[in-house]
Scaffold this motif. Structure first.
Motif, short mmCIF file in Angstrom:
data_model
loop_
_atom_site.label_atom_id
_atom_site.label_comp_id
_atom_site.label_asym_id
_atom_site.label_seq_id
_atom_site.Cartn_x
_atom_site.Cartn_y
_atom_site.Cartn_z
N ALA A 169 62.76 90.82 88.02
CA ALA A 169 62.39 91.80 86.99
C ALA A 169 63.29 93.01 87.17
N ARG A 170 64.22 93.19 86.26
CA ARG A 170 65.21 94.27 86.36
C ARG A 170 64.78 95.44 85.47
N LYS A 171 64.58 96.60 86.09
CA LYS A 171 64.15 97.78 85.35
C LYS A 171 65.32 98.40 84.61
N VAL A 172 65.08 98.77 83.35
CA VAL A 172 66.11 99.36 82.50
C VAL A 172 65.57 100.67 81.90
N ALA A 173 66.24 101.77 82.19
CA ALA A 173 65.90 103.03 81.52
C ALA A 173 66.24 102.90 80.05
N THR A 174 65.41 103.48 79.19
CA THR A 174 65.63 103.31 77.76
C THR A 174 65.56 104.65 77.03
N MET B 31 53.99 101.17 67.40
CA MET B 31 55.18 100.41 67.68
C MET B 31 56.03 101.07 68.74
N SER B 32 56.80 100.24 69.40
CA SER B 32 57.77 100.70 70.39
C SER B 32 59.13 100.77 69.68
N ARG B 33 59.74 101.95 69.68
CA ARG B 33 60.93 102.17 68.83
C ARG B 33 62.03 102.80 69.68
N SER B 34 63.21 102.20 69.62
CA SER B 34 64.36 102.84 70.24
C SER B 34 64.84 103.95 69.32
N THR B 35 64.90 105.16 69.85
CA THR B 35 65.25 106.31 69.02
C THR B 35 66.74 106.55 68.94
N ALA B 36 67.53 105.65 69.54
CA ALA B 36 68.99 105.76 69.41
C ALA B 36 69.61 104.41 69.12
N LEU B 37 68.82 103.50 68.59
CA LEU B 37 69.27 102.13 68.39
C LEU B 37 70.36 102.04 67.32
N ASP B 38 70.26 102.87 66.30
CA ASP B 38 71.11 102.68 65.13
C ASP B 38 72.54 103.18 65.34
N THR B 39 72.69 104.36 65.95
CA THR B 39 74.03 104.90 66.13
C THR B 39 74.29 105.43 67.54
N GLY B 40 73.30 105.34 68.43
CA GLY B 40 73.42 106.01 69.71
C GLY B 40 73.09 107.48 69.61
N ASP B 41 72.75 107.93 68.43
CA ASP B 41 72.42 109.32 68.13
C ASP B 41 71.09 109.29 67.37
N PRO B 42 70.18 110.26 67.60
CA PRO B 42 68.85 110.15 67.00
C PRO B 42 68.77 110.47 65.51
N VAL C 237 54.08 107.27 74.57
CA VAL C 237 54.75 107.24 75.88
C VAL C 237 56.25 107.03 75.69
N HIS C 238 57.01 107.51 76.66
CA HIS C 238 58.43 107.17 76.79
C HIS C 238 58.52 106.05 77.81
N GLU C 239 59.21 104.97 77.45
CA GLU C 239 59.15 103.74 78.23
C GLU C 239 60.39 103.47 79.08
N GLU C 240 60.17 102.65 80.08
CA GLU C 240 61.21 101.82 80.68
C GLU C 240 60.84 100.39 80.33
N HIS C 241 61.80 99.48 80.38
CA HIS C 241 61.40 98.10 80.19
C HIS C 241 62.00 97.21 81.26
N LEU C 242 61.46 95.99 81.33
CA LEU C 242 61.86 95.02 82.35
C LEU C 242 62.50 93.82 81.67
N PRO D 237 70.46 100.21 78.00
CA PRO D 237 69.41 101.14 77.55
C PRO D 237 69.27 101.18 76.03
N TYR D 238 70.35 100.85 75.32
CA TYR D 238 70.33 100.89 73.86
C TYR D 238 69.88 99.56 73.25
N GLU D 239 69.70 98.54 74.10
CA GLU D 239 69.09 97.26 73.72
C GLU D 239 69.90 96.44 72.72
N ARG D 240 71.18 96.72 72.62
CA ARG D 240 72.03 95.92 71.73
C ARG D 240 72.63 94.72 72.45
#
Length: 487
Positions: A250-255, A385-396, A456-461, A475-478
């Motif tokens: 289980a590898r922890k990833v800051a997100t 929902m759990s949402r990446s706030t920088a998923l689209d451009t790396g910028d919020p 919450v602000h998450e980390e994921h595994l 961290p950007y989940e791409r």
């Protein structure tokens, strides 16, 4: 036996029996992977399916973003900004998986089709692009307003480039054997599984793995159990409750991910701002973070999490909120999905907190693919929902635009607020420190409406087999599978 495990997991049954350990070497250099989310649109790139294509290394854009959020050349080997609104990109020599050359005309077709998609890709929520070819290897892109993020925007998988053969008359994109990435999709079995083979003609070289055998498994424990038993090499988003058992698998990833409760501002009980304020006031985020996430989350301080270091200590006070009114037993429909392990538990805890605050709460918990259309149409009073706030451009900014502006393509809160629209527009036109300040002003404007309650602000595994090397912990989940991923 592996196939039987696939079918049980796809049916939502937790498969716990071990079938022996098989490695990528034993599978002829192929990797077996369980992903949490099934395709919802046949792997067309314009929605979240584009992320599946990206995580499996099927697609390339003109640019690419690394795990630090830095933008690098991809199909474009270089670019120049020739004016505030105009950029010119020079293409490298590259081939599509069907053997055709990547040309300027093909890139223009791809970007124009993305702009005309039935559902606008989120990354285009706050910008308009005009695209033209400049000879065989040049592409000129003009934006309606100055857009300093254009190179980052073009790294989004929704703007990936496909062969002309991929584009049908119905507006769909067929990704089977038509992309440019190191793995070619050869077969998609609906929402159950996919087969990918290595594309030896990739411009960055051959991938280490010979191919990928992918199953889409919504059951979180089934993914973790398949990893433990050696049925698979990689399992996406394993539950925090399994971290101790999985150990170093289980590898922890800051997100840059925030779990947020979106509230329907257009219709139903929560169209009343006072009742939205009552929802916010009735939620104890610190209790949720401490009890349900096994130490892999912290209670949210805003929409943007600790991945944005510049936001710490710089947030603006939220003023002008409505006063909470008494719920008087108003019943809310709260929906969430099973694909992320903790969300159903968080939803159940929220149900109890909101009942204590005076609401009635009906829970709807299903696979994400069965909820998305209704959520976007405003079918639920609240959507967790759990949402990446920088998923689209790396910028919020693109996240704020797609999720909270009047024309946003992912506006689950159904928010239409002129002050929010203006604040996000202002942030989009700025650069550097001024952009960061404007982003925080837009965040405060959104929170003022109580259209969203950050939880919450998450980390994921990520689940990684003991023999696996080169997995991409992004961290950007791409990204998940990369050129060097192998077992």
């Amino acid at each position: 036996m592996r196939r039987r495990g696939f079918l049980l997991a796809a049916a939502g049954i937790g498969f716990t029996g071990a079938c022996g350990s098989f490695t990528g070497t034993a599978r002829g250099g192929r990797l077996a992977i369980d992903l949490a989310f099934a395709p919802t649109q046949g792997l067309t790139p314009y929605g979240d399916d584009g992320l599946l294509l990206s995580r499996l290394a099927v697609v390339d854009g003109l640019t690419r973003m690394d795990t630090d959020g830095v933008i690098h050349p991809a199909l474009a080997e270089k670019w120049t900004r020739t004016s505030a609104t105009t950029w010119e990109f020079t293409l490298r020599a590259a081939r599509f998986q069907d053997g055709r050359d990547v040309t300027a005309a093909a890139v223009v077709r791809a970007l124009r089709r993305a702009g005309k998609a039935e559902v606008t890709p989120r990354v285009l929520s706050d910008v308009t692009l005009t695209v033209e070819a400049v000879g065989e290897r040049g592409v000129r892109i003009t934006t309606g307003d100055a857009d300093p993020l254009l190179p980052a925007r073009l790294a989004n998988p929704s703007l990936a480039v496909f062969s002309p053969r991929a584009y049908g008359a119905n507006g769909k994109v067929d990704p089977v054997g038509t992309a440019t990435g190191p793995f070619a999709l050869t077969k998609l079995n609906g929402a159950v599984s996919a087969t990918l083979d290595r594309f030896d003609g990739h411009w960055r070289g051959r991938a280490a793995a010979h191919g990928l055998d992918v199953t889409f498994v919504a059951d979180n424990n089934a993914r973790a159990n398949a990893l433990r038993s050696g049925q698979i090499e990689l399992a996406e988003f394993v539950p925090a409750a399994q971290a101790l058992v999985l150990g170093d698998r289980a590898r922890k990833v800051a997100t840059v991910r925030t779990t947020t409760l979106y509230l329907n501002t257009r219709e139903g009980p929560l169209a009343d701002a006072g009742l939205r304020a009552a929802v916010r006031a009735g939620i104890d985020t610190a209790a949720l973070a401490g009890s349900l996430y096994e130490g892999y989350a912290e209670h949210a301080t805003g929409l943007l999490g600790p991945g944005f270091a510049w936001a710490d200590g710089a947030r603006l006070p939220v003023t002008g909120r409505a006063q909470a009114t008494t719920p008087r037993g108003q019943t809310l429909t709260l929906a969430t999905y099973t694909n992320r392990a903790e969300l159903p538990e968080v939803a159940a805890a929220l149900q109890q907190q909101l009942k204590k605050a005076g609401f009635g709460v009906r829970l709807v918990v299903k696979d994400y693919a069965r909820l998305e259309a209704g959520a976007l149409d405003g079918a639920y009073d609240a959507f967790l929902m759990s949402r990446s706030t920088a998923l689209d451009t790396g910028d919020p900014v693109s996240y704020l635009a797609s999720d909270f502006t009047s024309g946003g393509s992912f506006n689950i809160a159904q928010l239409g607020d002129a002050r929010v629209d203006a604040a996000v527009r202002d942030a989009a036109g700025r650069e550097g420190a001024a952009r960061q300040r404007a982003v925080l002003a837009a965040e405060a404007a959104i929170l003022r409406t109580d259209a969203a309650v950050p939880i919450v602000h998450e980390e994921h595994l990520q689940g990684v087999g003991a023999s696996v090397r080169g997995v991409v912990l992004d961290p950007y989940e791409r990204q998940f599978v990369g050129l060097e991923t192998r077992a």
